[in-house]
Scaffold this active site. Sequence first.
Site, PDB file in Angstrom:
ATOM      1  N   GLY A 157       0.822  -1.195   0.000  1.00  0.00           N
ATOM      2  CA  GLY A 157       0.000   0.000   0.000  1.00  0.00           C
ATOM      3  C   GLY A 157       0.858   1.248   0.000  1.00  0.00           C
ATOM      4  N   ARG A 234       1.167  -4.398  12.256  1.00  0.00           N
ATOM      5  CA  ARG A 234       0.535  -4.682  13.541  1.00  0.00           C
ATOM      6  C   ARG A 234       1.329  -5.806  14.207  1.00  0.00           C
ATOM      7  NH1 ARG A 234      -1.677  -0.445  13.234  1.00  0.00           N
ATOM      8  NH2 ARG A 234      -3.914   0.026  13.457  1.00  0.00           N
ATOM      9  N   GLU A 262       0.442  -5.380  23.137  1.00  0.00           N
ATOM     10  CA  GLU A 262       0.723  -3.947  23.073  1.00  0.00           C
ATOM     11  C   GLU A 262      -0.284  -3.200  23.943  1.00  0.00           C
ATOM     12  OE1 GLU A 262       0.442  -0.661  19.598  1.00  0.00           O
ATOM     13  OE2 GLU A 262       1.748  -2.363  19.123  1.00  0.00           O
ATOM     14  N   HIS A 281       4.892   2.193  19.231  1.00  0.00           N
ATOM     15  CA  HIS A 281       3.845   2.459  18.233  1.00  0.00           C
ATOM     16  C   HIS A 281       3.791   3.961  17.927  1.00  0.00           C
ATOM     17  CE1 HIS A 281      -0.130   0.673  16.537  1.00  0.00           C
ATOM     18  NE2 HIS A 281       0.348   1.618  15.736  1.00  0.00           N
TER      19      HIS A 281
END
Length: 316
Positions: A157, A234, A262, A281
């Site tokens: 992407g 992820r 997480e 993150h």
Amino acid sequence: MAGGMKDKTATVLVSHEEDDAVGRRIIQLIPGVEVVAYDPDATVLDDTQRSADILVPSYRGSHRPIPLITQLPRLRMVQLLSAGVDEWIAYIPANVTLASARGAHAGPVSEWVISAILTQMRQWPALVRFQDSETWAHRLFSADTLAGKRALIVGAGSIGTAVAARLSPFGALSTLVARTARDGVYSWSELSRLIPGHDIVVISAPLNDETRGLMGRALLALMDDGALLVNVGRGQIVDTEALVAELRSGRLRAALDVTDPEPLPQGHPLWKAPNVIISPHSARTVPGTNRLCYEVAAEQIQEFIAGRRPANAIER
């Protein structure tokens, strides 16, 4: 589904927090829109807020407003500020359009990927530790170069293609992989064939049923000795236990912006694993990213209220 707000003023809920102030200004400029501020931590909405047609979750902690969905009987669209939709998709009614901010994060996140790769290859963690001990470490460490390296990018992407573009000036060659093969992009059904021979594997794919656990023990074992795994997708895409085992063996290195679990709790073996650097993150977290997210969000909202299907609307 296509938009259904044409010829009607749309009420858009935008967080009242400071990071979202730029969003309130940008979205208010869309013709036919009324912006109403809300508290992402609220448990009860007032009557004006309850009449909203479109909900924009907050820039930080975007999952917080999920419980408010049940208080929005007129809701027609949820416009996220994230590239991923995995936190929200299970909560969105079938008649409500869900759209991401795909494209907004490509610059900041791909920059993080390059910085992480160079940090590991140029041995900056070791150099900082030598500096802390006041050691002149000439010839005490072994650095590497990006020139001539091969990178396998899983997720083609906006982020994955931006990573490939940023790697090219360093003389690195990229192979792009996605769910569906297309010109210049392989299918991830070919991963077991493609992984060997690559010095770097970058995970930038979204989390879904197909990618959950994708980089498990078998695929990690196919990575070349000394190869570097970079994850900005992820945490659940990578088998954490298998990765820790590879790191402890000294066979692989890693750079992680996302983990599973997480947030990573104290005492988790990843913290003490060798050959890994971890950021919380935060790959997108640089000045101006919130504006980029809201600019993409505004484009999607404008398409929706004009009666057209937004480009970032999720197929469900």
